[in-house]
Write an enzyme that holds these catalytic residues in place. Structure first.
Site, PDB file in Angstrom:
ATOM      1  N   GLU A  85       0.837  -1.206   0.000  1.00 29.75           N
ATOM      2  CA  GLU A  85       0.000   0.000   0.000  1.00 29.75           C
ATOM      3  C   GLU A  85       0.867   1.249   0.000  1.00 29.75           C
ATOM      4  O   GLU A  85       0.560   2.235  -0.668  1.00 29.75           O
ATOM      5  CB  GLU A  85      -0.856   0.057   1.270  1.00 29.75           C
ATOM      6  CG  GLU A  85      -1.858  -1.040   1.371  1.00 29.75           C
ATOM      7  CD  GLU A  85      -2.569  -0.980   2.711  1.00 29.75           C
ATOM      8  OE1 GLU A  85      -3.667  -1.502   2.778  1.00 29.75           O
ATOM      9  OE2 GLU A  85      -2.035  -0.421   3.685  1.00 29.75           O
ATOM     10  N   ASP A 110     -10.726  -9.823   4.572  1.00 28.83           N
ATOM     11  CA  ASP A 110     -11.126 -11.191   4.938  1.00 28.83           C
ATOM     12  C   ASP A 110     -12.271 -11.064   5.926  1.00 28.83           C
ATOM     13  O   ASP A 110     -12.547  -9.963   6.407  1.00 28.83           O
ATOM     14  CB  ASP A 110      -9.927 -11.928   5.578  1.00 28.83           C
ATOM     15  CG  ASP A 110      -9.420 -11.212   6.824  1.00 28.83           C
ATOM     16  OD1 ASP A 110      -9.910 -11.507   7.908  1.00 28.83           O
ATOM     17  OD2 ASP A 110      -8.541 -10.308   6.699  1.00 28.83           O
TER      18      ASP A 110
HETATM   19  N1  SAH Z   1       1.197  -9.958   5.802  1.00 22.84           N
HETATM   20  C1  SAH Z   1       1.463 -10.657   7.025  1.00 22.84           C
HETATM   21  C2  SAH Z   1       0.420 -10.464   8.083  1.00 22.84           C
HETATM   22  C3  SAH Z   1       0.247  -9.038   8.469  1.00 22.84           C
HETATM   23  S1  SAH Z   1      -0.597  -8.835   9.945  1.00 22.84           S
HETATM   24  C4  SAH Z   1       1.604 -12.116   6.740  1.00 22.84           C
HETATM   25  O1  SAH Z   1       0.951 -12.597   5.812  1.00 22.84           O
HETATM   26  O2  SAH Z   1       2.365 -12.740   7.463  1.00 22.84           O
HETATM   27  C5  SAH Z   1      -2.177  -8.504   9.396  1.00 22.84           C
HETATM   28  C6  SAH Z   1      -2.474  -7.092   8.998  1.00 22.84           C
HETATM   29  O3  SAH Z   1      -3.791  -7.021   8.452  1.00 22.84           O
HETATM   30  C7  SAH Z   1      -2.460  -6.124  10.134  1.00 22.84           C
HETATM   31  O4  SAH Z   1      -2.075  -4.881   9.646  1.00 22.84           O
HETATM   32  C8  SAH Z   1      -3.941  -6.101  10.604  1.00 22.84           C
HETATM   33  O5  SAH Z   1      -4.268  -4.800  11.022  1.00 22.84           O
HETATM   34  C9  SAH Z   1      -4.733  -6.455   9.356  1.00 22.84           C
HETATM   35  N2  SAH Z   1      -5.765  -7.503   9.431  1.00 22.84           N
HETATM   36  C10 SAH Z   1      -6.411  -7.965   8.315  1.00 22.84           C
HETATM   37  N3  SAH Z   1      -7.250  -8.965   8.630  1.00 22.84           N
HETATM   38  C11 SAH Z   1      -7.155  -9.140   9.969  1.00 22.84           C
HETATM   39  C12 SAH Z   1      -7.762 -10.074  10.874  1.00 22.84           C
HETATM   40  N4  SAH Z   1      -8.595 -11.038  10.448  1.00 22.84           N
HETATM   41  N5  SAH Z   1      -7.403 -10.001  12.190  1.00 22.84           N
HETATM   42  C13 SAH Z   1      -6.543  -9.049  12.609  1.00 22.84           C
HETATM   43  N6  SAH Z   1      -5.918  -8.172  11.801  1.00 22.84           N
HETATM   44  C14 SAH Z   1      -6.212  -8.203  10.485  1.00 22.84           C
END
Ligand code: SAH
Length: 251
Positions: free
Chosen positions: A14, A220
């Site tokens: 982003e 999601d």
């Molecule tokens: N890209 C990383 C994960 C990032 S953490 C990986 O794949 O390992 C997840 C990010 O998305 C955080 O910025 C959080 O704010 C957001 N997010 C999206 N869906 C979420 C969910 N189901 N629960 C908590 N945070 C979520």
């Protein structure tokens, strides 16, 4: 007073799109973060990847405040839907933010922030109005359909994304379990979506009197499949959303 806008994004993908909007871009690196400063449409702006989780995001926004003297903060990122009405691709503007993992009972109420005597942080009313107007224009013009391929939109069932505003909850937890999501919904029924940074950024802005707005795209639905949807959504969709949202906020 001269405006200096801080823009934080929760994904490097982003940030890349938003950085490309900066004129006369300069880089400053500190504490494993790179801050990109320049102007967008003549307004001084600093863009940075928040990193993930409450501590990381709070630290990043502190640097924006102390090193760059930002006067306003806009956060864009993705989130998991908690409210059953929300669909992948919808956009949420946080009116109020809560730290769902703050629990200092019996010293104080569940979710209450120690020493601040409050549970919710409120986004700035005029930044909410500006973001609402910008996102409505973006959705009405179907701009996302021109910058994202039909295949990618079909893959996530994104047909006609909607804008919501309401309560958002943050905590150091990725929600990927349907049972946990349902329990959470019963406990905090007004919460539209969950993420991991917004309420921490909100707390720091509140403590420094910096107006802020937190904007989240649903990546999601925080259920057993959320970790599968998530990386593909980031790759195909979310970077386009953030860039278009920011472009519209400035136009
Ligand atoms: N890209 C990383 C994960 C990032 S953490 C990986 O794949 O390992 C997840 C990010 O998305 C955080 O910025 C959080 O704010 C957001 N997010 C999206 N869906 C979420 C969910 N189901 N629960 C908590 N945070 C979520």
């Amino acid at each position: 007073m001269k405006k200096i806008i801080g823009i934080m994004g929760a994904m490097t993908e982003e940030i890349d799109g938003v950085v490309s909007l900066l004129s006369n871009c300069k880089k400053f690196s500190a504490g494993m973060r790179t801050y990109y400063s320049g102007t967008i449409d003549g307004t001084e702006t600093v863009v940075v990847f928040s990193r993930w989780g409450k501590v990381a995001a709070a630290t990043t926004v502190s640097t924006l405040i102390h090193e760059f003297n930002i006067t306003d903060l806009i956060f864009t990122g993705v989130a998991g839907a908690i409210h059953p009405e929300l669909r992948i691709g919808d956009i949420v503007i946080a009116k109020r933010l809560i730290q769902h993992d703050m629990d200092a009972r019996p010293l104080m109420n569940q979710y209450e922030i120690p020493l601040l005597n409050q549970t919710w942080f409120e986004s700035d009313v005029s930044l909410i109005a500006k973001a609402t107007d910008s996102i409505n224009r973006l959705l009405e013009a179907k701009t996302l359909h021109t910058v994202i391929s039909d295949n990618a939109l079909d893959e996530f069932g994104i047909i006609s994304p909607k804008l919501y505003s309401g309560d958002v909850a943050s905590g150091d937890q990725f929600f990927s379990n349907t049972g946990q999501k349902n329990t959470f919904h019963r406990q905090l029924p007004s919460v539209l979506c969950v993420e991991m940074e917004g309420a921490a950024v909100a707390q720091v802005c509140y403590e420094h009197g910096i107006p802020f707005v937190i904007i989240r795209t649903i990546s999601d639905i925080a259920d057993d499949k959320s970790h599968i949807d998530f990386p593909r959504f980031i790759e195909k969709i979310s970077s386009r959303y953030s860039t278009e949202i920011i472009k519209h906020v400035y136009s």
